[in-house]
Write an enzyme that holds these catalytic residues in place. Structure first.
Site, PDB file in Angstrom:
ATOM      1  N   ASP A   1      34.972  49.725  34.767  1.00  0.00           N
ATOM      2  CA  ASP A   1      35.297  48.387  35.271  1.00  0.00           C
ATOM      3  C   ASP A   1      35.780  47.516  34.115  1.00  0.00           C
ATOM      4  O   ASP A   1      35.183  47.528  33.031  1.00  0.00           O
ATOM      5  CB  ASP A   1      34.023  47.792  35.897  1.00  0.00           C
ATOM      6  CG  ASP A   1      34.265  46.486  36.607  1.00  0.00           C
ATOM      7  OD1 ASP A   1      34.279  46.476  37.844  1.00  0.00           O
ATOM      8  OD2 ASP A   1      34.433  45.458  35.904  1.00  0.00           O
TER       9      ASP A   1
ATOM     10  N   ASN B   1      42.750  36.774  35.415  1.00  0.00           N
ATOM     11  CA  ASN B   1      43.527  36.253  36.542  1.00  0.00           C
ATOM     12  C   ASN B   1      43.548  34.737  36.538  1.00  0.00           C
ATOM     13  O   ASN B   1      44.593  34.114  36.711  1.00  0.00           O
ATOM     14  CB  ASN B   1      42.914  36.726  37.866  1.00  0.00           C
ATOM     15  CG  ASN B   1      43.399  38.118  38.250  1.00  0.00           C
ATOM     16  OD1 ASN B   1      44.470  38.539  37.842  1.00  0.00           O
ATOM     17  ND2 ASN B   1      42.607  38.836  39.021  1.00  0.00           N
TER      18      ASN B   1
ATOM     19  N   ASP C   1      47.660  42.024  36.696  1.00  0.00           N
ATOM     20  CA  ASP C   1      48.273  43.319  37.070  1.00  0.00           C
ATOM     21  C   ASP C   1      48.705  44.089  35.820  1.00  0.00           C
ATOM     22  O   ASP C   1      48.550  45.309  35.739  1.00  0.00           O
ATOM     23  CB  ASP C   1      49.503  43.100  37.959  1.00  0.00           C
ATOM     24  CG  ASP C   1      49.116  42.668  39.365  1.00  0.00           C
ATOM     25  OD1 ASP C   1      47.914  42.689  39.666  1.00  0.00           O
ATOM     26  OD2 ASP C   1      50.020  42.322  40.150  1.00  0.00           O
TER      27      ASP C   1
ATOM     28  N   GLU D   1      39.414  46.151  40.195  1.00  0.00           N
ATOM     29  CA  GLU D   1      39.573  46.462  38.755  1.00  0.00           C
ATOM     30  C   GLU D   1      38.673  47.620  38.355  1.00  0.00           C
ATOM     31  O   GLU D   1      38.292  47.770  37.211  1.00  0.00           O
ATOM     32  CB  GLU D   1      39.378  45.193  37.931  1.00  0.00           C
ATOM     33  CG  GLU D   1      38.017  44.719  37.572  1.00  0.00           C
ATOM     34  CD  GLU D   1      37.018  44.377  38.676  1.00  0.00           C
ATOM     35  OE1 GLU D   1      37.250  44.702  39.860  1.00  0.00           O
ATOM     36  OE2 GLU D   1      35.980  43.812  38.333  1.00  0.00           O
TER      37      GLU D   1
HETATM   38  N1  LIG Z   1      45.627  40.869  39.265  1.00  0.00           N
HETATM   39  C1  LIG Z   1      44.868  41.588  40.087  1.00  0.00           C
HETATM   40  N2  LIG Z   1      43.597  41.204  40.306  1.00  0.00           N
HETATM   41  C2  LIG Z   1      42.842  41.959  41.116  1.00  0.00           C
HETATM   42  C3  LIG Z   1      43.313  43.126  41.739  1.00  0.00           C
HETATM   43  N3  LIG Z   1      42.313  43.659  42.487  1.00  0.00           N
HETATM   44  C4  LIG Z   1      41.246  42.849  42.309  1.00  0.00           C
HETATM   45  N4  LIG Z   1      41.531  41.825  41.477  1.00  0.00           N
HETATM   46  C5  LIG Z   1      40.691  40.735  40.991  1.00  0.00           C
HETATM   47  O1  LIG Z   1      39.655  41.267  40.174  1.00  0.00           O
HETATM   48  C6  LIG Z   1      38.642  40.283  40.044  1.00  0.00           C
HETATM   49  C7  LIG Z   1      37.292  40.969  39.987  1.00  0.00           C
HETATM   50  O2  LIG Z   1      36.393  40.070  39.509  1.00  0.00           O
HETATM   51  P1  LIG Z   1      34.822  40.285  39.514  1.00  0.00           P
HETATM   52  O3  LIG Z   1      34.461  41.357  40.518  1.00  0.00           O
HETATM   53  O4  LIG Z   1      34.192  38.946  39.715  1.00  0.00           O
HETATM   54  O5  LIG Z   1      34.449  40.885  38.115  1.00  0.00           O
HETATM   55  P2  LIG Z   1      34.856  40.512  36.616  1.00  0.00           P
HETATM   56  O6  LIG Z   1      35.493  39.180  36.484  1.00  0.00           O
HETATM   57  O7  LIG Z   1      35.658  41.673  36.108  1.00  0.00           O
HETATM   58  O8  LIG Z   1      33.483  40.437  35.900  1.00  0.00           O
HETATM   59  P3  LIG Z   1      32.565  41.617  35.435  1.00  0.00           P
HETATM   60  O9  LIG Z   1      32.932  42.821  36.264  1.00  0.00           O
HETATM   61  O10 LIG Z   1      31.184  41.143  35.699  1.00  0.00           O
HETATM   62  O11 LIG Z   1      32.843  41.826  33.986  1.00  0.00           O
HETATM   63  C8  LIG Z   1      38.802  39.343  41.248  1.00  0.00           C
HETATM   64  O12 LIG Z   1      39.249  38.093  40.775  1.00  0.00           O
HETATM   65  C9  LIG Z   1      39.945  39.991  42.065  1.00  0.00           C
HETATM   66  O13 LIG Z   1      40.777  39.022  42.682  1.00  0.00           O
HETATM   67  C10 LIG Z   1      44.680  43.485  41.527  1.00  0.00           C
HETATM   68  O14 LIG Z   1      45.203  44.488  42.033  1.00  0.00           O
HETATM   69  N5  LIG Z   1      45.410  42.701  40.675  1.00  0.00           N
END
Ligand SMILES: Nc1nc2c(ncn2[C@@H]2O[C@H](COP(=O)(O)OP(=O)(O)OP(=O)(O)O)[C@@H](O)[C@H]2O)c(=O)[nH]1
Length: 392
Positions: free
Chosen positions: A234, A242, A251, A276
């Site tokens: 992850d 983002n 992305d 992610e």
């Molecule tokens: N740009 C982009 N963002 C994505 C995609 N799929 C998911 N996300 C974003 O990934 C983010 C995941 O955030 P969280 O699950 O809160 O986790 P994190 O910010 O990585 O925090 P930790 O995992 O605790 O380190 C969300 O803001 C989703 O909108 C994608 O295909 N592209």
């Protein structure tokens, strides 16, 4: 025999319907072109090439095939059923339809027989019907198609190249139907293969990163042996990327991480699990070897010099235009880190249970400060952690 000779047309019609259904514009055009050309070639041979009308029809068709193919190669993949797609289809089919129409008027095409240049009358050999003039047209188009195949490396390009080569060979071997008919069938069959590859990619490949998607992981898990490990990965604080730099930079980060993860040693198979999160499955590998490989990939991501555009957004359109016209947009280097949880299969465990344990280990890695590899096993003595460097 009549059924066999109509097979190229039937398969071309199938290829067209599939291509139209899945919006493969060039493949749809090529399907129609290949089908109609095969119909004309078979008709010409069965009517007897000793008739001037038919010989001219055959000769002009063998010139039209590479010429129209070249036109299809340079087209964009627009939907074949929209107005633009239909117009392109009309352009693709017009020359062959015109030839067929003229052929239906006795004497109309035949009058051009004396006008045909010697290169169009001279064939490659006694058993071949491919004229030197036609070969001169096929050769550069095949070259262009090969170039596109080598640079783009897509199933569409491979199929378009194969279909043209098959058509050229079919013309050459038209006197031997047992050889030319399979070639005329192979041409649209290759186009079907291209559409099927596209359908496969839609179902099994993640379009953003190009790595196998969740559905492919499910297939992988169903066919695993007795000894395997699963790693869940992850991106740390991805939401912050983002929020700070925008979704397209997010992305970009996802693509960079996927590229680095692809290089994982120890023979792991990479999948995008969703969002992610990525999954790597290690089949029949030693745990120590896998943990070392995962830590190496973690470090590779951490040390990747990732440049993204600066987060200052223009406040107005005017400001944005000014900054685009003036200096190039500023960029800055960011550090991306990943956390990894890995679990090894214990006796009689289902893959879903191993994934849950890997997820638990990932959760622990996040809780312990991120940017690390942690393992989970039913036996606490098997739990370990690996970390170097700072979290993002
Ligand atoms: N740009 C982009 N963002 C994505 C995609 N799929 C998911 N996300 C974003 O990934 C983010 C995941 O955030 P969280 O699950 O809160 O986790 P994190 O910010 O990585 O925090 P930790 O995992 O605790 O380190 C969300 O803001 C989703 O909108 C994608 O295909 N592209």
């Amino acid at each position: 025999m009549k059924l066999v000779s109509s097979l190229p047309l039937l398969i071309s019609a199938t290829a067209f319907m599939l291509a139209a259904g899945f919006k493969r514009g060039r493949i749809a055009l090529a399907s129609c072109h290949v089908g109609l050309s095969a119909y004309i070639l078979v008709k010409a041979v069965s009517s007897g090439l000793d008739r001037p009308d038919t010989y001219v029809l055959f000769t002009l068709t063998s010139l039209a095939i590479p010429a129209i193919h070249a036109w299809i190669l340079i087209q964009r993949d627009t939907s074949p059923l929209c107005r633009k797609g239909i117009a392109k289809l009309a352009v693709t089919l017009a020359p062959s339809c015109a030839l067929l129409f003229m052929w239906s008027r006795p004497g109309l095409l035949g009058q051009w027989m004396p006008e045909l240049s010697p290169t169009l009358l001279e064939t490659l050999g006694e058993h071949s019907l491919l004229s030197i003039g036609s070969l001169w047209l096929f050769a550069p188009v095949l070259g262009l198609s090969l170039l596109l195949t080598l640079t783009r490396r897509t199933a569409d390009e491979i199929a378009l190249f194969g279909a043209l080569a098959a058509q050229m060979l079919a013309i050459s071997l038209l006197k031997q139907p047992h050889l030319s008919t399979p070639l005329l069938i192979a041409a649209p069959a290759l186009l079907i293969f291209a559409v099927i590859s596209h359908i496969y990619a839609m179902a099994f490949v993640d379009s953003l990163t190009g790595v196998p998607a969740r559905r492919a992981l499910e297939h992988k898990l169903a066919g695993l042996g007795r000894q395997y490990g699963i790693a869940m990965l992850d991106i740390d604080h991805f939401k912050k990327f983002n929020d700070t730099y925008g979704h397209d930079v997010g992305d970009q980060v996802l693509r960079m991480v996927a590229t680095q993860l692809r290089k994982v040693q120890a023979g792991g198979s990479l999948f995008r699990y969703g969002g992610e999160e990525f999954t790597i499955v290690f089949n029949g590998r030693k745990e120590e070897e896998v943990v070392a490989a995962l830590d190496e990939v973690r470090q590779r991501v951490e040390h990747y010099p990732m440049r993204v555009r600066s987060p200052q957004r223009p406040r107005s359109n005017r400001q944005g235009k000014q900054s685009r016209e003036g200096q190039a947009q500023e960029s800055e280097q960011v550090t991306v880190t990943i956390s990894i949880g890995v679990a090894w299969r214990d006796t009689d465990e289902q893959p879903s249970v191993v994934i849950k344990r890997a997820d638990k280990a990932l959760y622990k890695a996040k809780g312990a400060g991120r940017n690390r590899v942690m393992t989970d096993g039913p036996d606490p003595r098997r739990q370990r952690r690996t970390r170097s460097g700072a979290a993002a």
